[in-house]
Scaffold this motif. Structure first.
Motif, short mmCIF file in Angstrom:
data_model
loop_
_atom_site.label_atom_id
_atom_site.label_comp_id
_atom_site.label_asym_id
_atom_site.label_seq_id
_atom_site.Cartn_x
_atom_site.Cartn_y
_atom_site.Cartn_z
N ASP A 305 18.80 -33.39 -44.09
CA ASP A 305 18.48 -31.98 -43.84
C ASP A 305 19.72 -31.10 -43.99
O ASP A 305 19.66 -30.02 -44.60
CB ASP A 305 17.88 -31.81 -42.45
CG ASP A 305 16.47 -32.37 -42.35
OD1 ASP A 305 15.81 -32.49 -43.40
OD2 ASP A 305 16.04 -32.69 -41.24
N VAL A 306 20.83 -31.56 -43.45
CA VAL A 306 22.08 -30.78 -43.54
C VAL A 306 22.53 -30.68 -44.99
O VAL A 306 22.97 -29.62 -45.45
CB VAL A 306 23.17 -31.41 -42.67
CG1 VAL A 306 24.52 -30.72 -42.90
CG2 VAL A 306 22.79 -31.35 -41.20
N PHE A 307 22.41 -31.78 -45.74
CA PHE A 307 22.81 -31.77 -47.15
C PHE A 307 21.97 -30.76 -47.93
O PHE A 307 22.50 -29.96 -48.72
CB PHE A 307 22.64 -33.16 -47.75
CG PHE A 307 23.20 -33.29 -49.15
CD1 PHE A 307 24.46 -33.83 -49.35
CD2 PHE A 307 22.47 -32.88 -50.26
CE1 PHE A 307 24.98 -33.96 -50.63
CE2 PHE A 307 22.98 -33.00 -51.54
CZ PHE A 307 24.24 -33.55 -51.72
N LEU A 308 20.65 -30.77 -47.72
CA LEU A 308 19.77 -29.86 -48.47
C LEU A 308 20.02 -28.42 -48.10
O LEU A 308 20.01 -27.53 -48.97
CB LEU A 308 18.31 -30.24 -48.20
CG LEU A 308 17.87 -31.62 -48.69
CD1 LEU A 308 16.41 -31.86 -48.36
CD2 LEU A 308 18.12 -31.80 -50.19
N GLU A 309 20.27 -28.13 -46.84
CA GLU A 309 20.57 -26.76 -46.43
C GLU A 309 21.84 -26.25 -47.10
O GLU A 309 21.90 -25.11 -47.58
CB GLU A 309 20.73 -26.70 -44.90
CG GLU A 309 19.42 -26.87 -44.15
CD GLU A 309 19.64 -26.98 -42.64
OE1 GLU A 309 20.81 -26.81 -42.21
OE2 GLU A 309 18.67 -27.23 -41.91
N LEU A 311 23.14 -27.38 -49.94
CA LEU A 311 22.88 -27.26 -51.37
C LEU A 311 22.13 -25.97 -51.68
O LEU A 311 22.44 -25.27 -52.66
CB LEU A 311 22.08 -28.47 -51.85
CG LEU A 311 22.02 -28.73 -53.35
CD1 LEU A 311 23.41 -28.98 -53.91
CD2 LEU A 311 21.13 -29.94 -53.65
N GLU A 312 21.15 -25.63 -50.86
CA GLU A 312 20.40 -24.38 -51.04
C GLU A 312 21.33 -23.18 -50.96
O GLU A 312 21.24 -22.24 -51.77
CB GLU A 312 19.30 -24.28 -49.99
CG GLU A 312 18.09 -25.14 -50.25
CD GLU A 312 17.01 -24.93 -49.20
OE1 GLU A 312 15.83 -24.81 -49.58
OE2 GLU A 312 17.35 -24.91 -47.99
N GLU A 313 22.21 -23.21 -49.99
CA GLU A 313 23.10 -22.05 -49.76
C GLU A 313 24.13 -21.92 -50.87
O GLU A 313 24.36 -20.81 -51.38
CB GLU A 313 23.80 -22.22 -48.41
CG GLU A 313 24.71 -21.04 -48.06
CD GLU A 313 25.33 -21.20 -46.68
OE1 GLU A 313 26.27 -20.42 -46.38
OE2 GLU A 313 24.90 -22.08 -45.92
N VAL A 314 24.75 -23.02 -51.26
CA VAL A 314 25.84 -22.96 -52.23
C VAL A 314 25.33 -22.54 -53.61
O VAL A 314 25.96 -21.73 -54.30
CB VAL A 314 26.55 -24.33 -52.33
CG1 VAL A 314 27.51 -24.37 -53.50
CG2 VAL A 314 27.29 -24.62 -51.03
N LEU A 315 24.18 -23.06 -54.03
CA LEU A 315 23.68 -22.78 -55.38
C LEU A 315 22.50 -21.81 -55.39
O LEU A 315 21.89 -21.59 -56.44
CB LEU A 315 23.26 -24.09 -56.06
CG LEU A 315 24.39 -25.07 -56.40
CD1 LEU A 315 23.84 -26.32 -57.09
CD2 LEU A 315 25.45 -24.41 -57.26
N ASP A 316 22.20 -21.23 -54.24
CA ASP A 316 21.10 -20.26 -54.13
C ASP A 316 19.80 -20.87 -54.68
O ASP A 316 19.15 -20.33 -55.57
CB ASP A 316 21.44 -18.97 -54.88
CG ASP A 316 20.44 -17.85 -54.57
OD1 ASP A 316 19.81 -17.90 -53.49
OD2 ASP A 316 20.28 -16.96 -55.42
N LEU A 327 11.19 -30.86 -54.39
CA LEU A 327 11.07 -29.99 -55.57
C LEU A 327 12.17 -28.96 -55.47
O LEU A 327 12.22 -28.17 -54.52
CB LEU A 327 9.71 -29.32 -55.63
CG LEU A 327 9.54 -28.31 -56.79
CD1 LEU A 327 9.66 -29.01 -58.14
CD2 LEU A 327 8.20 -27.57 -56.67
N ILE A 328 13.07 -28.94 -56.46
CA ILE A 328 14.19 -28.01 -56.48
C ILE A 328 13.92 -26.94 -57.52
O ILE A 328 13.65 -27.23 -58.68
CB ILE A 328 15.51 -28.75 -56.79
CG1 ILE A 328 15.78 -29.81 -55.73
CG2 ILE A 328 16.67 -27.77 -56.87
CD1 ILE A 328 17.06 -30.60 -55.96
N GLN A 329 14.04 -25.69 -57.07
CA GLN A 329 13.81 -24.57 -57.99
C GLN A 329 14.71 -23.40 -57.64
O GLN A 329 15.36 -23.38 -56.62
CB GLN A 329 12.34 -24.14 -57.92
CG GLN A 329 11.85 -23.82 -56.53
CD GLN A 329 10.35 -23.65 -56.48
OE1 GLN A 329 9.66 -23.74 -57.50
NE2 GLN A 329 9.81 -23.42 -55.31
#
Length: 329
Positions: A305-309, A311-316, A327-329
């Protein structure tokens, strides 16, 4: 040909195969190397079978009922529950064949072996019989003898990823890490070994390491051994069939020990493989452009969960999660 559909246990029960492993002759060596060259997809299976045969021990020629019961208990203790019934029958063939052999001997799985496995998202630190320390990464397995005699080489078998801090013994006992493709030989040193998807990578932090292709599953002439010095990365893959060496940031390679993941212009498609290895999740992308986006930096992540959060923040990004699918978009 009968070997085409063999599993590791089938090979271990085959008289011709075990004879080749234990007492190789030029004719049998040529046969099996030719067969492996024609069946490269079976190399990992053959490597497992070779390890299985080598783990067997000769017992007293007089086979008693308790001996057979002990053999079955050892076999059962080492089976993966998902393959228990099928493998029991195959192991029965191994034991029956050897009990009925002319020498009246029986092979049994040694009860002096340890096997440590980690689940997805789990790392474990363990101490080997000689005092060497190992940090085992997620979704990995390490097998080794429960004790080492002072005159024996120190051998361990790795599937997955681990960091080794090997002690140097007074009598200079070699220490070897075996993966399906490589034999890694050291005396006392610190290094990271990663074996995933038919590729083995060794990053050396301290000391020296020799890499040798496993002769049972790779042609003898494929490559000469190579020596690593601190800061080197040695690797071999089924795809290239080459033993290669290059400089690397060893601290970054082993940062996972501290739940730190370092990326250097790494595409999301490769990060998806990391997510699969570390946490067992499958990743899909909304479009090819997203899949090729790249990340440079570090992510401190004690959990998925921490990794995905991060990743979402760094790469928007927007990441949708449904059980073990992303699913990554």
């Amino acid at each position: 040909m009968k070997y085409d559909h063999y599993e590791a246990e089938d090979f271990a029960a085959d008289e011709a195969f075990t004879a080749w492993v234990q007492h190789p002759e030029p004719e049998t060596e040529r046969f099996w190397q030719d067969w492996l060259a024609a069946h490269p997809d079976k190399r990992p299976t053959v490597a497992q079978a070779v390890q299985l045969v080598r783990r067997l021990r000769f017992q007293n020629p007089v086979v008693s009922e308790p001996d057979v019961q002990d053999a079955w208990q050892d076999v059962q203790a080492q089976l993966d529950s998902r393959r228990r019934q099928r493998t029991l029958y195959r192991m029965a063939a191994v034991i029956s064949f050897l009990i009925l052999s002319s020498a009246a001997t029986v092979w049994v799985l040694s009860n002096q072996w340890e096997r440590v496995e980690t689940a997805f998202g789990e790392t474990r630190t363990l101490e080997l019989p000689d005092g060497s320390r190992v940090v085992l990464n997620a979704h990995s397995q390490l097998r080794y003898p429960a004790s080492w005699d002072a005159t024996e080489d120190r051998d361990v078998w790795l599937e997955g990823e681990a960091f080794f801090d090997v002690v140097h013994t007074a009598n200079h006992q070699p220490f070897r890490v075996h993966t399906p493709e490589l034999d890694i030989r050291v005396l006392g040193t610190s290094f990271n070994v990663r074996h995933r998807r038919g590729k083995t990578q060794v990053a050396l932090q301290q000391g020296s390491v020799q890499l040798q292709l496993n002769p049972e599953v790779t042609p003898a002439a494929a490559a000469d051994p190579i020596m690593l010095v601190p800061g080197d990365l040695g690797q071999f893959s089924d795809a290239t069939q080459r033993l290669e060496k290059q400089p690397v940031d060893v601290a970054a390679q082993a940062a996972w020990k501290h739940q730190l993941f370092v990326f250097d212009d790494t595409p999301l498609s490769e990060i998806a493989l990391h997510l699969k290895d570390q946490w067992g999740v499958d990743v899909a992308f909304a479009d090819p452009v997203t899949e090729e986006r790249r990340l440079t930096g570090e992510i401190q992540a004690p959990s998925l969960d921490v990794f995905l959060e991060s990743l979402e923040e760094v790469l928007d990004l927007e990441i949708q999660r449904e059980q073990n699918r992303l699913l990554i978009q």
